[in-house]
Motif scaffolding. Sequence first.
Motif, short mmCIF file in Angstrom:
data_model
loop_
_atom_site.label_atom_id
_atom_site.label_comp_id
_atom_site.label_asym_id
_atom_site.label_seq_id
_atom_site.Cartn_x
_atom_site.Cartn_y
_atom_site.Cartn_z
N ILE A 175 0.84 -1.20 0.00
CA ILE A 175 0.00 0.00 0.00
C ILE A 175 0.88 1.25 0.00
CG2 ILE A 175 -0.28 0.26 2.52
CD1 ILE A 175 -3.05 0.71 -0.11
N TRP A 176 2.06 1.18 0.62
CA TRP A 176 2.98 2.31 0.56
C TRP A 176 3.46 2.54 -0.87
CZ3 TRP A 176 8.65 1.76 0.12
CH2 TRP A 176 9.29 3.00 0.07
N ARG A 177 3.77 1.46 -1.56
CA ARG A 177 4.27 1.59 -2.93
C ARG A 177 3.23 2.23 -3.86
NH1 ARG A 177 9.65 1.81 -3.60
NH2 ARG A 177 10.73 -0.04 -2.84
N VAL A 178 1.96 1.92 -3.69
CA VAL A 178 0.98 2.40 -4.66
C VAL A 178 0.27 3.68 -4.24
CG1 VAL A 178 0.56 0.12 -5.65
CG2 VAL A 178 -0.85 0.88 -3.76
N LEU A 179 0.20 3.97 -2.95
CA LEU A 179 -0.57 5.14 -2.53
C LEU A 179 0.10 6.00 -1.46
CD1 LEU A 179 -4.23 3.74 -2.40
CD2 LEU A 179 -3.35 5.48 -3.95
N GLY A 180 1.19 5.51 -0.86
CA GLY A 180 1.83 6.26 0.21
C GLY A 180 3.10 6.97 -0.20
N GLY A 181 3.33 7.06 -1.50
CA GLY A 181 4.52 7.78 -1.97
C GLY A 181 5.71 6.89 -2.25
N GLY A 182 5.55 5.57 -2.17
CA GLY A 182 6.65 4.66 -2.44
C GLY A 182 6.98 4.50 -3.90
N ILE A 183 6.25 5.20 -4.75
CA ILE A 183 6.52 5.25 -6.18
C ILE A 183 6.29 6.68 -6.64
CG2 ILE A 183 4.14 4.64 -6.81
CD1 ILE A 183 5.24 3.10 -9.19
N ASP A 184 7.10 7.13 -7.58
CA ASP A 184 6.87 8.45 -8.16
C ASP A 184 5.64 8.37 -9.06
OD1 ASP A 184 7.01 10.61 -10.21
OD2 ASP A 184 8.84 11.14 -9.16
N PHE A 185 4.57 9.08 -8.71
CA PHE A 185 3.30 8.95 -9.43
C PHE A 185 3.43 9.37 -10.89
CE2 PHE A 185 1.07 9.70 -5.14
CZ PHE A 185 1.02 8.34 -4.90
N TYR A 186 4.37 10.24 -11.19
CA TYR A 186 4.47 10.78 -12.55
C TYR A 186 5.42 9.97 -13.43
CZ TYR A 186 2.12 14.60 -10.23
OH TYR A 186 1.22 15.34 -9.50
#
Length: 542
Positions: A175-186
Motif C-alpha cells: 500500500i505504501w508503494r501504490v498510494l503512500g509515496g513509495g513510487i513516483d506517481f508521474y
Amino acid sequence: MAQNLADLFEHAVDAVPDRVAVIDNGRHHTFADVEGRANRLAHLLAESGVGEGDHVAVHMHNDVDALVAFLASYKLRAAAVNVNHRYRVEEARHVYSDAAVRAVVTQPDHADVAHAAATAIGATVVVSGTELDTALEAQSSERDFGERRDDDRFLMYTGGTTGAPKGVIWNHSDIWRVLGGGIDFYSGELLADEWQQSRSAAESAAAGATQGMRFLMLPPLIHVSGLLPSLGALFSGNTVMYEPRFDASSVWDVVARQEANILVITGDAMALPLIEELRSRAAAGTAVSVPSLLAISSGAALFSPALKAQMLELLPTAAISDSIGSSETGFGGITVYSSADTSFARSAYSGGPRVPAGRGATVIDDDGVLVDAPGEGWFAKTGFLPVGYLNDPVKTATIFREHDGVRMVVSGDRARLESDGSITLLGRGSQVVNTGGEKVFVEEVEGHLKAHPGIVDATVVGVRDERFGHRVAAVVSVVGPAVDFADVEAHLRDRLAGYKIPCAYWVVDQVQRTPSGKPDYRWATEISRGGAPTHDRLHPAT
C-alpha cells in the motif's frame, strides 16, 4: 526496519521533529507532538488488549486524533479499520462485527453510536476529548514497540454504494508503494528505500527550510483518498491540514490564511461548490486571492472535464491533477491539466478520466486477455496488489485473477484503450444501464449533463421500461428555479447517441453523495421510484 507505515512516519519524525505536521482547525502540532500522542494512545490500546494482528475501529471525522488513532494502531502492528462517521448503529455494528474489532476510537459526536455498536462484540470504546487526554497523561510517550514487518496488515473498508462495506487487505509495503509515496506517481519510478522520503525532508531542513509543502486535505480520513495522501505527505516532512467538515464557504479562507500549497478534493462533489463559492465572491467584489496555491489534486471520484476547465479559468496559476484508483487497485494513473490547454473540456467524450497506460494499469477483455488494440474492456491492474477481501474468499477469487502467470485485480470498471495508448475509464460495470441491449455507462452521461450550464449536479440511473427493459434517467439539481429540459436534450444530442439521453428527470435541491464524494446510486434509485418525475420527455404532461 521495514517498509511499514508506522516506521515511515517515525523516519519523518526523526528527520524533522520540530516541523509542523498537522494543522487541525487552526491548531498546530509538530511531528514530535503527533508522535508522542500516537505512542501514548498505542500504549493505552495495548493495555486494553490490542496487539499484533488485532483490529481497531477508527470511527471519526477529520482531526489530529483521527490521524493519531491510525498511527497508534500501526505502531502496535494492529490494523486500523476505517468506519464512516455517518453510520448509524446497525451500519457500524456490521463493520465492527465483520472485522471483529477489539477496540474502537471515536469522538464525542459519534460516541453513542459507537458504544451501541460495540456492545454486541464486547469491544473497548475510547472517546477523544478531556477523558482521553487524562488517560493519555498516564501513558508513556516513548517509542518502545517491537520490530515491524513489510507484510503487516493494512485494512481498508470500501463499498456501501453498491452493497455492504467490505474489508480490503493489503500488506503495508504494497500500500505504501501504490498510494503512500513509495513510487513516483508521474515517472513510475520506485523509491530506493523506505528512507528516501525522510531523507528529502532532512536535506531540505539542513538547507534551511523550516516547513515543507502544505496540503489541505478535504476528503475524509476514513476513505483511502484522505488517509493515504495524508500519510504520503507526512512521510516526506510536509504538513497536512484538517477541518472538521467540508464547508466550501470557508475552504478558500483556510487556503489563504494557512497558505496551502495543495488542495486535495474528491471530484465534482467538492469541485462544484468550491467553484460556486469562487464565482459568488467574484460577483460580490471580494474575489479570492490564493497565491500560495499550486495545485488542486483530485482522486477517487469523477472530476468532470467541464468543471476542470471552470476551475482553471478561475485559478489560472494553479494546475489540476486527476488520478484514478480504488481501495482494490491502489494508484492507477494520473493526468495533469493547466490553464494553458483546456481542449480536454471540449472533447467529444466527457465521461471518466483518461490516464496514460502503464505502471501496471491495463485493459482486459471478457476472457481476461490483455487488450492490445484500441477498444473497450475491463480496467485491470498488476504489480503491487492487495492480499484480498477480509472474510470473503469467493469475492477475492472473483476480483483477483491470474493470467499467463501474472496476478491482477479486475475492479469492475469498464475502460477503453485509446489509439495513443492511454486508458479512459467509462464507469462501474455495476452501474451500466442496459437499454434494449445497448450498454450505457452512467458516468459518461453524468459528465455531459454537468457540462450544461443549467445543471448543477447529476446522478444517472436506470428505470424500468416495458419495451427496453430499462431506460436512462437522471436525478439532478439545477441552477435557479427551473431549467429548460429541451435545451438540455439538445445539448446532449450533440454529444451522445439517442439511447443514452435520459428519458426522465427528478429535480432535487441537492444531489446526495457518499462522504467520499461518490454518487449515491441507491439514494438516486429510491428517488426515481418514489414519485413522478419532474420532467418526462416520453410522456409529457398534458
